[in-house]
Motif scaffolding. Structure first.
Motif, short mmCIF file in Angstrom:
data_model
loop_
_atom_site.label_atom_id
_atom_site.label_comp_id
_atom_site.label_asym_id
_atom_site.label_seq_id
_atom_site.Cartn_x
_atom_site.Cartn_y
_atom_site.Cartn_z
N GLU A 5 0.82 -1.20 0.00
CA GLU A 5 0.00 0.00 0.00
C GLU A 5 0.86 1.26 0.00
O GLU A 5 0.56 2.22 -0.69
CB GLU A 5 -0.93 0.01 1.21
N GLU A 6 1.96 1.22 0.77
CA GLU A 6 2.87 2.37 0.79
C GLU A 6 3.46 2.61 -0.59
O GLU A 6 3.55 3.74 -1.04
CB GLU A 6 3.99 2.15 1.81
N ARG A 7 3.88 1.53 -1.27
CA ARG A 7 4.45 1.67 -2.61
C ARG A 7 3.43 2.24 -3.59
O ARG A 7 3.76 3.02 -4.46
CB ARG A 7 4.99 0.34 -3.12
N SER A 8 2.17 1.85 -3.44
CA SER A 8 1.15 2.34 -4.37
C SER A 8 0.90 3.84 -4.19
O SER A 8 0.42 4.49 -5.11
CB SER A 8 -0.14 1.55 -4.23
N LEU A 9 1.20 4.38 -3.01
CA LEU A 9 1.01 5.81 -2.77
C LEU A 9 2.21 6.64 -3.20
O LEU A 9 2.11 7.85 -3.33
CB LEU A 9 0.74 6.05 -1.28
N ARG A 10 3.35 5.98 -3.40
CA ARG A 10 4.55 6.71 -3.80
C ARG A 10 4.42 7.18 -5.24
O ARG A 10 3.75 6.57 -6.05
CB ARG A 10 5.79 5.81 -3.66
N ARG A 11 5.09 8.25 -5.53
CA ARG A 11 5.10 8.79 -6.89
C ARG A 11 6.08 7.99 -7.73
O ARG A 11 7.08 7.48 -7.24
CB ARG A 11 5.51 10.25 -6.86
N ARG A 12 5.79 7.90 -9.03
CA ARG A 12 6.64 7.14 -9.94
C ARG A 12 7.09 8.03 -11.09
O ARG A 12 6.29 8.77 -11.66
CB ARG A 12 5.89 5.94 -10.51
N VAL A 13 8.37 7.93 -11.41
CA VAL A 13 8.97 8.68 -12.49
C VAL A 13 9.42 7.70 -13.57
O VAL A 13 10.08 6.70 -13.26
CB VAL A 13 10.18 9.51 -11.99
N LEU A 14 9.08 7.97 -14.81
CA LEU A 14 9.59 7.20 -15.94
C LEU A 14 10.82 7.93 -16.45
O LEU A 14 10.75 9.10 -16.84
CB LEU A 14 8.54 7.09 -17.05
N VAL A 15 11.96 7.25 -16.43
CA VAL A 15 13.23 7.81 -16.89
C VAL A 15 13.53 7.22 -18.26
O VAL A 15 13.64 5.99 -18.40
CB VAL A 15 14.38 7.47 -15.90
N VAL A 16 13.65 8.08 -19.27
CA VAL A 16 13.90 7.62 -20.64
C VAL A 16 15.17 8.28 -21.16
O VAL A 16 15.23 9.50 -21.31
CB VAL A 16 12.72 7.97 -21.58
N GLY A 34 13.47 8.20 -2.13
CA GLY A 34 12.15 7.66 -1.85
C GLY A 34 11.16 7.79 -2.99
O GLY A 34 9.95 7.76 -2.77
N ILE A 35 11.67 7.92 -4.19
CA ILE A 35 10.82 8.06 -5.37
C ILE A 35 11.00 6.83 -6.24
O ILE A 35 12.12 6.47 -6.61
CB ILE A 35 11.20 9.32 -6.18
N LEU A 57 5.41 11.44 -13.59
CA LEU A 57 6.32 12.39 -14.22
C LEU A 57 7.24 11.61 -15.16
O LEU A 57 7.55 10.45 -14.89
CB LEU A 57 7.15 13.09 -13.14
N VAL A 58 7.66 12.25 -16.24
CA VAL A 58 8.58 11.62 -17.19
C VAL A 58 9.83 12.49 -17.32
O VAL A 58 9.72 13.68 -17.58
CB VAL A 58 7.93 11.44 -18.58
N LEU A 59 10.99 11.87 -17.10
CA LEU A 59 12.28 12.51 -17.40
C LEU A 59 12.69 11.96 -18.74
O LEU A 59 12.93 10.76 -18.89
CB LEU A 59 13.34 12.14 -16.35
N ILE A 106 12.13 17.76 -9.44
CA ILE A 106 11.23 16.61 -9.51
C ILE A 106 10.22 16.67 -8.38
O ILE A 106 9.02 16.48 -8.60
CB ILE A 106 12.05 15.29 -9.45
N ARG A 107 10.68 16.98 -7.18
CA ARG A 107 9.74 17.06 -6.03
C ARG A 107 8.69 18.14 -6.25
O ARG A 107 7.52 17.94 -5.93
CB ARG A 107 10.52 17.31 -4.75
N VAL A 108 9.08 19.28 -6.80
CA VAL A 108 8.12 20.35 -7.08
C VAL A 108 7.06 19.85 -8.07
O VAL A 108 5.86 20.05 -7.88
CB VAL A 108 8.82 21.62 -7.60
#
Length: 112
Positions: A5-16, A34-35, A57-59, A106-108
């Motif tokens: 459940e904690e992981r599902s609440l974390r934000r995810r970034v796609l790094v390309v 922690g991202i 978010l996508v980088l 990223i945090r912003v």
């Protein structure tokens, strides 16, 4: 709360990025902050990753051999899975970048 459940609440970034060292470095940097991240070393791989996970978010690298990053950005804007992301590129960060500045940006974006 369970770990899942904690992981599902974390934000995810796609790094390309087509440079495997850069995606590995960025994934490690994000994890230390922690991202969660998903990485892809090509535009095609990024689109494949979207079949399984939708990032917050996508980088995105601009210069990639299989598809221009700007073109991929336009495709992400049209894709129903990623349409909820911001309407396009919000910021440009030049390489080499300062780690702390990148994390702060990223945090912003993740908190917006």
């Amino acid at each position: 709360m369970s770990a899942a459940e904690e992981r599902s609440l974390r934000r995810r970034v796609l790094v390309v990025d087509d440079d495997p060292e850069i995606v590995t470095f960025l994934a490690t940097l994000l994890e230390l902050e922690g991202i969660d991240s998903t990485v892809a070393t090509s535009a095609a791989a990024a689109l494949e990753k979207l079949e399984h996970v939708v990032p917050n978010l996508v980088l995105l690298d601009i210069a990639m051999p299989d598809r221009d990053g700007l073109d991929l950005c336009r495709a992400l804007k049209k894709d129903p899975r990623t349409r909820a992301l911001a309407a396009g590129a919000e910021e440009f960060i030049r390489k080499p970048f300062e780690n702390q500045e990148l994390i702060e940006r990223i945090r912003v974006r993740l908190s917006a």
